[in-house]
Design a protein around this motif. Structure first.
Motif, mmCIF file in Angstrom:
data_model
loop_
_atom_site.group_PDB
_atom_site.id
_atom_site.type_symbol
_atom_site.label_atom_id
_atom_site.label_comp_id
_atom_site.label_asym_id
_atom_site.label_seq_id
_atom_site.Cartn_x
_atom_site.Cartn_y
_atom_site.Cartn_z
ATOM 1 N N LYS A 39 36.744 -4.440 -74.547
ATOM 2 C CA LYS A 39 36.823 -4.462 -76.009
ATOM 3 C C LYS A 39 37.255 -3.125 -76.586
ATOM 4 O O LYS A 39 37.008 -2.066 -76.006
ATOM 5 N N LYS A 60 37.755 -8.271 -78.400
ATOM 6 C CA LYS A 60 38.282 -8.429 -77.041
ATOM 7 C C LYS A 60 39.774 -8.118 -77.086
ATOM 8 O O LYS A 60 40.408 -8.269 -78.122
ATOM 9 N N SER A 86 36.779 -16.595 -79.437
ATOM 10 C CA SER A 86 36.530 -15.154 -79.564
ATOM 11 C C SER A 86 37.639 -14.485 -80.361
ATOM 12 O O SER A 86 38.816 -14.822 -80.200
ATOM 13 N N THR A 88 40.205 -11.958 -80.745
ATOM 14 C CA THR A 88 40.918 -11.269 -79.676
ATOM 15 C C THR A 88 42.155 -10.579 -80.212
ATOM 16 O O THR A 88 42.931 -11.162 -80.980
#
Length: 96
Positions: A39, A60, A86, A88
């Motif tokens: 991350k 991420k 997520s 990202t």
């Protein structure tokens, strides 16, 4: 045969390149690089494509190689999308 002409000068006149441009990038500054979790923590402006206000947040990265090049304090332009639930980073570049 008729050819339709378009005035492309108006494209840059939009108030915000946000939701209208699916590839719009957001300005930010890298606060932390965490290779263990994959991350980057970035202090960023609004993420218009996600209706998210400016804040500091960890994301991420889609490409782990980005973590080897990212440096704390670096000014960047980036794109965040929901990937498998997520948030990202799908694109990251140094600010010009």
């Amino acid at each position: 045969m008729q050819v339709q002409m378009h005035d492309h000068d108006q494209h840059g006149a939009m108030a915000s390149p946000s939701q209208a441009d699916p590839d719009a990038l957001t300005e930010g500054a890298i606060q932390k690089v965490d290779k263990d979790t994959g991350k980057l923590t970035i202090k960023h402006g609004p993420l218009n494509n996600l209706d998210m206000p400016a804040m500091t947040m960890a994301f991420k990265v889609q490409d782990p190689a980005v973590l080897d090049q990212a440096k704390v304090g670096e000014q960047v332009r980036f794109r965040v999308e929901r990937v498998n639930g997520s948030l990202t980073i799908t694109k990251l570049e140094a600010s010009k």
